[in-house]
Design a protein around this motif. Structure first.
Motif, mmCIF file in Angstrom:
data_model
loop_
_atom_site.group_PDB
_atom_site.id
_atom_site.type_symbol
_atom_site.label_atom_id
_atom_site.label_comp_id
_atom_site.label_asym_id
_atom_site.label_seq_id
_atom_site.Cartn_x
_atom_site.Cartn_y
_atom_site.Cartn_z
ATOM 1 N N TRP A 145 -24.349 -5.403 17.275
ATOM 2 C CA TRP A 145 -23.336 -4.285 17.280
ATOM 3 C C TRP A 145 -23.767 -3.232 16.935
ATOM 4 N N LEU A 146 -22.810 -2.112 18.263
ATOM 5 C CA LEU A 146 -23.238 -0.597 18.042
ATOM 6 C C LEU A 146 -21.476 -0.407 18.311
ATOM 7 N N ARG A 147 -20.647 0.012 17.336
ATOM 8 C CA ARG A 147 -19.426 0.999 17.393
ATOM 9 C C ARG A 147 -19.233 1.924 17.413
ATOM 10 N N VAL A 148 -19.274 2.869 18.287
ATOM 11 C CA VAL A 148 -18.727 4.863 18.692
ATOM 12 C C VAL A 148 -17.723 4.928 17.611
ATOM 13 N N LEU A 149 -17.857 5.791 17.130
ATOM 14 C CA LEU A 149 -16.205 5.610 15.895
ATOM 15 C C LEU A 149 -15.916 7.163 16.525
ATOM 16 N N GLY A 150 -17.067 8.176 16.833
ATOM 17 C CA GLY A 150 -16.111 9.434 17.490
ATOM 18 C C GLY A 150 -17.695 10.505 17.484
ATOM 19 N N ARG A 151 -17.342 11.848 18.194
ATOM 20 C CA ARG A 151 -17.957 12.184 17.757
ATOM 21 C C ARG A 151 -17.809 13.514 16.456
ATOM 22 N N ARG A 152 -18.547 14.056 16.274
ATOM 23 C CA ARG A 152 -19.107 14.988 14.736
ATOM 24 C C ARG A 152 -19.006 15.842 14.638
ATOM 25 N N SER A 153 -18.545 16.876 13.398
ATOM 26 C CA SER A 153 -18.220 18.471 13.795
ATOM 27 C C SER A 153 -20.123 18.893 14.838
ATOM 28 N N ASP A 154 -21.299 18.311 13.660
ATOM 29 C CA ASP A 154 -22.601 18.648 13.826
ATOM 30 C C ASP A 154 -22.582 18.415 14.956
ATOM 31 N N GLY A 155 -21.812 17.712 15.911
ATOM 32 C CA GLY A 155 -22.425 17.041 17.568
ATOM 33 C C GLY A 155 -22.807 15.868 16.991
ATOM 34 N N PHE A 156 -22.911 15.394 16.181
ATOM 35 C CA PHE A 156 -23.716 13.910 16.004
ATOM 36 C C PHE A 156 -22.360 13.156 16.086
ATOM 37 N N HIS A 157 -22.744 11.523 16.541
ATOM 38 C CA HIS A 157 -21.451 10.734 16.797
ATOM 39 C C HIS A 157 -21.240 10.326 15.648
ATOM 40 N N GLU A 158 -20.415 9.408 15.091
ATOM 41 C CA GLU A 158 -20.604 8.693 14.400
ATOM 42 C C GLU A 158 -20.323 7.586 14.871
ATOM 43 N N VAL A 159 -21.094 6.660 13.775
ATOM 44 C CA VAL A 159 -21.489 4.828 14.606
ATOM 45 C C VAL A 159 -21.791 3.994 13.053
ATOM 46 N N GLU A 160 -21.516 2.670 13.794
ATOM 47 C CA GLU A 160 -21.148 1.559 12.950
ATOM 48 C C GLU A 160 -22.232 0.561 13.245
ATOM 49 N N THR A 161 -23.375 -0.037 13.324
ATOM 50 C CA THR A 161 -24.121 -0.870 13.729
ATOM 51 C C THR A 161 -24.702 -1.375 12.831
ATOM 52 N N ARG A 162 -25.489 -3.245 12.994
ATOM 53 C CA ARG A 162 -25.948 -3.597 12.292
ATOM 54 C C ARG A 162 -27.881 -3.970 13.154
ATOM 55 N N LEU A 163 -29.011 -3.558 12.449
ATOM 56 C CA LEU A 163 -30.053 -3.454 13.195
ATOM 57 C C LEU A 163 -30.686 -4.871 12.533
ATOM 58 N N CYS A 164 -30.965 -5.418 13.253
ATOM 59 C CA CYS A 164 -32.144 -6.888 12.620
ATOM 60 C C CYS A 164 -33.285 -6.921 13.648
ATOM 61 N N LYS A 165 -34.450 -7.172 12.554
ATOM 62 C CA LYS A 165 -35.463 -6.644 13.043
ATOM 63 C C LYS A 165 -35.835 -8.094 13.751
#
Length: 285
Positions: free
Chosen positions: A12-32
Motif C-alpha cells: 500500500w502507498l497512501r499519499v497524505l499531502g504535500r509537506r513544507s519542504d516540497g516532498f509528500h507525506e506518505v504511509e507505505t508498506r514495502l515488501c521484498k
C-alpha cells in the motif's frame, strides 16, 4: 563481495499531502520479492578511482547513479576514500516502481561499510540512505517487509509471514517518480476504475499515485481492470509510482498461468514475471 539486491512492491502507498519542504507525506508498506539484481563489488585499495559497470545499456554510470551517490555519501561521512570496482547485473527494470536502483544503493552502502571494517553503525547507514532516496533505507533492514513514513524514508522492519504468489507486468515505458507526485494533487479518478482499498489478510491494498498515473497512462488502468477480472487473482495494484502493475494470486500455479495470459494480452514489449514475496531474510534466487 557478490550480493543479491532484491526488488520490492508497495502493498500500500497512501499519499497524505504535500509537506513544507516540497516532498509528500506518505504511509507505505514495502515488501521484498524474489526478483533480484546481483551486485559485485571489489575493494581495489587506496585511492579514489571507481569503475562502475552494468550489463544493461542505458543505465547511467556516472555520479547520477544511486550507487555512486551512496558511495560518495559514505566517503563524506567517514572522511576516507578507496578505489572500487562495482558491477551491476540488472534483472529489475528501471522506471518500474520496483526499487531496483534504491536496492543497489543500499547493498553497496552495506558492502563498502563491511569491506572498510564497519566504521558506521546501522543507524548511521539508515540516515545516509534516507538522504539518497526514500526507498533506500528499507533495503538495509533484514526483515522481508518494512513500513515507511515521512517521505517513506523513516522505516520500521516488519515480520511478514505470507509468501504471496504474484505476477509483475511492466509496459515498455517508465514513469518518473517526481512527475507522479507533482501531479497527485490535481489529478482525478477515471470512471469505472477501482481505486479504493482492496481488503486482504495482510492489510488494505491501495495506491494514491494510481490517480495521476492512470489519468495519463491509460494502459495501466485497463491492465488493472483486466487483472482483477482474471481467475485466481486476489488483488491488483500499481507498485510505487509505476509503471509496474502486479497481481497477487491464490497459488503459484495460478501466477504462472496468469503470466502467460498477460504476455499475450500485453504484447512482446512488456516485461512479465511470476514471482513471490519474501517471507524470511533469505536472499531471493
Amino acid at each position: 563481495m557478490e550480493l543479491s539486491s532484491p526488488a520490492k512492491i508497495n502493498l500500500w502507498l497512501r499519499v497524505l499531502g504535500r509537506r513544507s519542504d516540497g516532498f509528500h507525506e506518505v504511509e507505505t508498506r514495502l515488501c521484498k520479492i524474489g526478483i533480484a539484481d546481483t551486485v559485485q563489488i571489489d575493494l581495489l585499495g587506496s585511492g579514489n578511482d571507481v569503475e562502475l559497470t552494468c550489463n544493461v545499456p542505458g543505465i547511467p554510470l556516472d555520479e547520477s547513479n544511486l550507487v555512486m551517490k551512496a558511495l560518495r555519501a559514505f566517503e563524506q561521512k567517514t572522511r576516507q576514500t578507496r578505489s572500487w570496482r562495482i558491477h551491476l547485473e540488472k534483472r529489475i527494470p528501471s522506471g518500474a516502481g520496483l526499487g531496483g536502483g534504491s536496492s543497489n544503493a543500499a547493498v553497496v552502502l552495506r558492502a563498502v561499510n563491511e569491506l572498510c571494517g564497519n566504521p558506521l553503525k546501522l543507524v548511521d547507514l539508515l540516515k545516509i540512505a534516507g538522504g539518497i532516496g526514500a526507498d533506500v533505507p528499507c533495503f538495509l533492514l533484514d526483515t522481508p517487509a518494512a513500513d515507511g513514513s515521512g517521505r517513506g524514508e523513516q522505516v520500521t522492519g516488519v515480520e511478514f509471514p505470507w509468501k504471496l504468489p504474484l505476477v509483475l507486468i511492466k509496459p515498455a515505458f517508465p514513469i518518473p517518480t517526481p512527475w507522479a507526485y507533482q501531479h497527485w494533487k490535481d489529478s482525478k479518478e477515471l470512471r469505472g476504475v477501482l481505486y479504493g482499498p482492496q481488503i486482504c489478510p495482510w492489510g488494505e491494498m491501495v495506491n494514491g499515485l494510481e490517480r495521476p498515473v492512470f489519468e495519463k497512462y491509460r494502459l495501466l488502468p485497463a491492465l488493472k481492470t483486466w487483472l482483477l477480472s482474471q481467475k485466481g487473482v486476489t488483488a491488483a495494484l500499481m507498485s510505487g509510482s509505476g509503471s509496474t502493475m502486479f497481481a497477487i494470486t491464490k497459488s503459484g500455479a495460478e501466477a504462472g498461468a496468469l503470466a502467460e495470459e498477460a504476455r499475450r494480452w500485453c504484447g512482446e514489449t512488456a516485461w512479465v514475471q511470476a514471482t513471490e514475496t519474501l517471507s524470511s531474510i533469505e536472499n531471493p534466487a
